[in-house]
Design an enzyme around this catalytic site. Structure first.
Site, PDB file in Angstrom:
ATOM      1  N   ASP A   1       1.007  -1.343  -0.074  1.00 37.23           N
ATOM      2  CA  ASP A   1      -0.051   0.053   0.062  1.00 37.23           C
ATOM      3  C   ASP A   1       0.845   1.280  -0.050  1.00 37.23           C
ATOM      4  O   ASP A   1       1.590   1.432   1.118  1.00 37.23           O
ATOM      5  CB  ASP A   1      -0.759  -0.069   1.268  1.00 37.23           C
ATOM      6  CG  ASP A   1      -1.622   1.281   1.272  1.00 37.23           C
ATOM      7  OD1 ASP A   1      -2.883   1.144   0.836  1.00 37.23           O
ATOM      8  OD2 ASP A   1      -1.401   2.262   1.894  1.00 37.23           O
TER       9      ASP A   1
ATOM     10  N   HIS B   1      -7.912   9.313  -1.748  1.00 39.93           N
ATOM     11  CA  HIS B   1      -7.135   9.395  -0.612  1.00 39.93           C
ATOM     12  C   HIS B   1      -7.756  10.128   0.777  1.00 39.93           C
ATOM     13  O   HIS B   1      -7.861   9.377   1.684  1.00 39.93           O
ATOM     14  CB  HIS B   1      -5.751  10.221  -0.663  1.00 39.93           C
ATOM     15  CG  HIS B   1      -4.648   9.524   0.346  1.00 39.93           C
ATOM     16  ND1 HIS B   1      -3.305   9.671  -0.027  1.00 39.93           N
ATOM     17  CD2 HIS B   1      -4.749   9.419   1.545  1.00 39.93           C
ATOM     18  CE1 HIS B   1      -2.721   9.211   1.032  1.00 39.93           C
ATOM     19  NE2 HIS B   1      -3.362   9.040   2.054  1.00 39.93           N
TER      20      HIS B   1
ATOM     21  N   SER C   1       6.441  -1.203   9.057  1.00 38.25           N
ATOM     22  CA  SER C   1       7.682  -0.898   9.574  1.00 38.25           C
ATOM     23  C   SER C   1       8.861  -0.992   8.767  1.00 38.25           C
ATOM     24  O   SER C   1       8.755  -1.354   7.730  1.00 38.25           O
ATOM     25  CB  SER C   1       7.825  -2.308  10.644  1.00 38.25           C
ATOM     26  OG  SER C   1       9.140  -2.349  11.177  1.00 38.25           O
TER      27      SER C   1
ATOM     28  N   LYS D   1      -2.851   5.847  -4.221  1.00 42.35           N
ATOM     29  CA  LYS D   1      -3.858   6.710  -3.894  1.00 42.35           C
ATOM     30  C   LYS D   1      -3.795   8.211  -4.468  1.00 42.35           C
ATOM     31  O   LYS D   1      -2.600   8.586  -4.656  1.00 42.35           O
ATOM     32  CB  LYS D   1      -4.020   6.962  -2.139  1.00 42.35           C
ATOM     33  CG  LYS D   1      -3.825   5.571  -1.545  1.00 42.35           C
ATOM     34  CD  LYS D   1      -4.057   5.912   0.043  1.00 42.35           C
ATOM     35  CE  LYS D   1      -3.731   4.503   0.820  1.00 42.35           C
ATOM     36  NZ  LYS D   1      -2.268   4.547   0.970  1.00 42.35           N
TER      37      LYS D   1
ATOM     38  N   TYR E   1       3.090   9.953  -0.550  1.00 46.04           N
ATOM     39  CA  TYR E   1       4.150   9.220   0.125  1.00 46.04           C
ATOM     40  C   TYR E   1       5.479   9.460  -0.385  1.00 46.04           C
ATOM     41  O   TYR E   1       6.445   9.426   0.090  1.00 46.04           O
ATOM     42  CB  TYR E   1       4.001   7.850   0.455  1.00 46.04           C
ATOM     43  CG  TYR E   1       2.791   7.373   0.991  1.00 46.04           C
ATOM     44  CD1 TYR E   1       2.195   8.274   1.543  1.00 46.04           C
ATOM     45  CD2 TYR E   1       2.530   6.096   1.261  1.00 46.04           C
ATOM     46  CE1 TYR E   1       0.848   7.782   2.477  1.00 46.04           C
ATOM     47  CE2 TYR E   1       1.043   5.699   1.823  1.00 46.04           C
ATOM     48  CZ  TYR E   1       0.432   6.538   2.582  1.00 46.04           C
ATOM     49  OH  TYR E   1      -0.727   6.288   2.889  1.00 46.04           O
TER      50      TYR E   1
ATOM     51  N   ILE F   1      -2.711  -3.421   7.087  1.00 43.57           N
ATOM     52  CA  ILE F   1      -1.613  -2.857   6.437  1.00 43.57           C
ATOM     53  C   ILE F   1      -0.474  -2.498   7.438  1.00 43.57           C
ATOM     54  O   ILE F   1      -0.150  -1.111   7.168  1.00 43.57           O
ATOM     55  CB  ILE F   1      -1.823  -2.093   5.198  1.00 43.57           C
ATOM     56  CG1 ILE F   1      -2.759  -0.711   5.446  1.00 43.57           C
ATOM     57  CG2 ILE F   1      -2.481  -2.859   3.911  1.00 43.57           C
ATOM     58  CD1 ILE F   1      -2.899   0.316   4.445  1.00 43.57           C
TER      59      ILE F   1
ATOM     60  N   ASN G   1       5.233  -8.954  12.140  1.00 43.56           N
ATOM     61  CA  ASN G   1       3.679  -8.529  11.757  1.00 43.56           C
ATOM     62  C   ASN G   1       3.283  -9.449  10.796  1.00 43.56           C
ATOM     63  O   ASN G   1       2.049  -9.374  10.944  1.00 43.56           O
ATOM     64  CB  ASN G   1       3.782  -7.374  11.165  1.00 43.56           C
ATOM     65  CG  ASN G   1       4.402  -6.026  12.415  1.00 43.56           C
ATOM     66  OD1 ASN G   1       4.580  -6.500  13.505  1.00 43.56           O
ATOM     67  ND2 ASN G   1       4.600  -4.959  11.743  1.00 43.56           N
TER      68      ASN G   1
ATOM     69  N   LEU H   1      -1.751  -0.306  14.040  1.00 39.32           N
ATOM     70  CA  LEU H   1      -1.094  -0.397  15.468  1.00 39.32           C
ATOM     71  C   LEU H   1      -1.109   0.926  16.267  1.00 39.32           C
ATOM     72  O   LEU H   1      -0.500   1.213  16.995  1.00 39.32           O
ATOM     73  CB  LEU H   1       0.322  -0.739  15.191  1.00 39.32           C
ATOM     74  CG  LEU H   1       0.777  -2.147  14.369  1.00 39.32           C
ATOM     75  CD1 LEU H   1       2.033  -2.181  14.181  1.00 39.32           C
ATOM     76  CD2 LEU H   1      -0.116  -3.200  15.214  1.00 39.32           C
TER      77      LEU H   1
HETATM   78  P1  NAD Z   1       1.155   1.512  11.806  1.00 32.86           P
HETATM   79  O1  NAD Z   1       0.039   1.596  12.814  1.00 32.86           O
HETATM   80  O2  NAD Z   1       1.179   0.530  10.993  1.00 32.86           O
HETATM   81  O3  NAD Z   1       2.238   1.790  12.894  1.00 32.86           O
HETATM   82  C1  NAD Z   1       3.835   1.724  12.282  1.00 32.86           C
HETATM   83  C2  NAD Z   1       4.524   1.993  13.384  1.00 32.86           C
HETATM   84  O4  NAD Z   1       4.534   1.176  14.568  1.00 32.86           O
HETATM   85  C3  NAD Z   1       6.003   1.772  13.051  1.00 32.86           C
HETATM   86  O5  NAD Z   1       6.690   2.928  12.278  1.00 32.86           O
HETATM   87  C4  NAD Z   1       6.866   1.514  14.215  1.00 32.86           C
HETATM   88  O6  NAD Z   1       7.079   2.747  15.047  1.00 32.86           O
HETATM   89  C5  NAD Z   1       5.675   0.562  14.931  1.00 32.86           C
HETATM   90  N1  NAD Z   1       5.905  -0.924  14.797  1.00 32.86           N
HETATM   91  C6  NAD Z   1       5.223  -1.433  13.702  1.00 32.86           C
HETATM   92  N2  NAD Z   1       5.433  -2.866  13.840  1.00 32.86           N
HETATM   93  C7  NAD Z   1       6.096  -3.049  15.164  1.00 32.86           C
HETATM   94  C8  NAD Z   1       6.360  -4.054  15.774  1.00 32.86           C
HETATM   95  N3  NAD Z   1       6.146  -5.338  15.431  1.00 32.86           N
HETATM   96  N4  NAD Z   1       6.837  -3.878  17.152  1.00 32.86           N
HETATM   97  C9  NAD Z   1       7.111  -2.783  17.748  1.00 32.86           C
HETATM   98  N5  NAD Z   1       6.821  -1.621  17.097  1.00 32.86           N
HETATM   99  C10 NAD Z   1       6.260  -1.666  15.760  1.00 32.86           C
HETATM  100  O7  NAD Z   1       1.037   3.032  11.363  1.00 32.86           O
HETATM  101  P2  NAD Z   1       1.163   3.726   9.969  1.00 32.86           P
HETATM  102  O8  NAD Z   1       2.311   3.617   9.011  1.00 32.86           O
HETATM  103  O9  NAD Z   1       0.548   5.036  10.046  1.00 32.86           O
HETATM  104  O10 NAD Z   1      -0.100   2.917   9.145  1.00 32.86           O
HETATM  105  C11 NAD Z   1       0.060   1.612   8.256  1.00 32.86           C
HETATM  106  C12 NAD Z   1      -0.036   2.060   6.704  1.00 32.86           C
HETATM  107  O11 NAD Z   1      -1.299   2.684   6.547  1.00 32.86           O
HETATM  108  C13 NAD Z   1       0.632   3.079   6.357  1.00 32.86           C
HETATM  109  O12 NAD Z   1       1.965   2.817   6.061  1.00 32.86           O
HETATM  110  C14 NAD Z   1       0.149   3.359   4.987  1.00 32.86           C
HETATM  111  O13 NAD Z   1       0.230   2.556   4.026  1.00 32.86           O
HETATM  112  C15 NAD Z   1      -1.577   3.502   5.403  1.00 32.86           C
HETATM  113  N6  NAD Z   1      -1.947   4.795   5.890  1.00 32.86           N
HETATM  114  C16 NAD Z   1      -2.923   5.158   4.995  1.00 32.86           C
HETATM  115  C17 NAD Z   1      -3.596   6.528   5.519  1.00 32.86           C
HETATM  116  C18 NAD Z   1      -4.724   6.954   4.746  1.00 32.86           C
HETATM  117  O14 NAD Z   1      -4.914   8.414   4.984  1.00 32.86           O
HETATM  118  N7  NAD Z   1      -5.159   6.171   3.795  1.00 32.86           N
HETATM  119  C19 NAD Z   1      -3.118   7.225   6.620  1.00 32.86           C
HETATM  120  C20 NAD Z   1      -1.892   6.585   7.221  1.00 32.86           C
HETATM  121  C21 NAD Z   1      -1.287   5.442   7.122  1.00 32.86           C
END
Ligand code: NAD
Length: 273
Positions: free
Chosen positions: A45, A108, A231, A75, A50, A228, A240, A190
């Protein structure tokens, strides 16, 4: 593969667990996506905003899987909404990705104040009818936005990708989606890491002998969400993905459901521009 598929309302299927690349720097994304593919993720994704579509596409192409074994989402950014500008933005994204078709294209954010999301989705319908994108959906849409989109275009988006994690469980939207055959895709699943030291999550993690991140991803899977996590750390990317060898009980699901406080991390879908 061990990852279940979700059947979308257009008949296409999406892997229930994918890999997100928000905030992965352009110079790192090639190696990060390559690691994710090595671990076994088959859905990636990204988004125009980005700034990492190029490295994402290059990693996918150079990994060398048959195109139909990998699911790619990008997006359309807010400033590109509108019929003609959407067609141009799509071409630019596909140029950067280096792919000849896209699996899923999402609006988006609704940006309802600009009042262009209906025209934008009409352009999405044209791209779909040309075979350039397999499925079309939305992100950060409310019930009212989706109802208007369906009323004016006659087409139901396949997916609404929304902020969703134990602190923002989105029950109302999930029920609306289920009633309308729209898949719920969870972003920041997360809570961007903020939920990983929550005491309830830690308790469940101890009970099942798994990590907090694995417990939260499992909660999403058992709710039926597409999820999705992101990390950049290889061990966490693997952790994950290793979420198919255990289950949460109804009591454990309920304990996590109890964490819903309605708190957002990201923008408000009614006002973000
Ligand atoms: P997420 O909830 O996936 O958290 C990611 C963060 O959690 C990492 O940077 C790290 O700090 C921590 N983490 C991840 N795995 C871990 C583990 N196993 N142990 C410890 N810490 C861990 O946050 P995200 O990146 O904001 O969301 C995931 C995806 O969703 C994004 O990469 C993107 O593709 C999508 N997204 C979309 C929108 C939208 O507006 N459509 C907005 C935000 C994110």
């Amino acid at each position: 593969s061990t990852v279940p598929s979700i059947v979308l309302n257009d008949g296409n299927v999406i892997p229930q667990l994918g890999f997100g690349v928000f905030q992965v720097p352009a110079e790192d994304v090639f190696s990060v996506v390559t690691t994710a593919l090595e671990v076994g993720y088959r859905s990636i994704d990204t988004a125009a905003i980005y700034g990492n579509e190029e490295g994402t596409g290059r990693a996918i192409r150079e990994y060398g899987l048959p195109r139909d074994e990998i699911y790619v989402t990008t997006k359309l950014w807010n400033s590109d909404q509108g019929y003609d500008s959407t067609l141009r933005a799509f071409d630019a994204s596909m140029q950067r990705l280096g792919l000849d078709y896209l699996d899923l294209y999402l609006i988006h954010w609704p940006v309802a104040v600009a009042d262009r999301f209906v025209d934008t989705f009409r352009a999405f319908q044209a791209l779909k009818s040309q075979g350039r994108v397999r499925s079309i959906g939305v992100s950060n849409f409310t019930v009212a936005h989706i109802q208007r989109l369906i009323a004016e275009t006659g087409e139901i988006p396949v997916v609404n990708q929304i902020e969703l994690h134990p602190s923002l469980a989105q029950r109302e939207l999930r029920e609306f989606h289920a009633a309308n055959a729209i898949a719920t895709e969870a972003w920041s699943p997360l809570g961007q890491g903020t939920l990983l030291d929550d005491a309830t999550i830690a308790q469940v993690a101890a009970e099942v002998g798994r990590t907090p991140a694995q417990v939260i991803i499992r909660w999403h899977l058992q709710l039926g969400n597409v999820v999705i996590p992101k990390s950049v750390t290889p061990s966490r990317i693997a952790e994950n993905f290793d979420v198919f060898g255990f289950e949460l009980t109804a009591e454990q699901m309920d304990a996590i459901n109890g964490l819903d406080s309605g708190s957002r991390i990201g923008g408000d879908p009614d006002t973000l521009t």
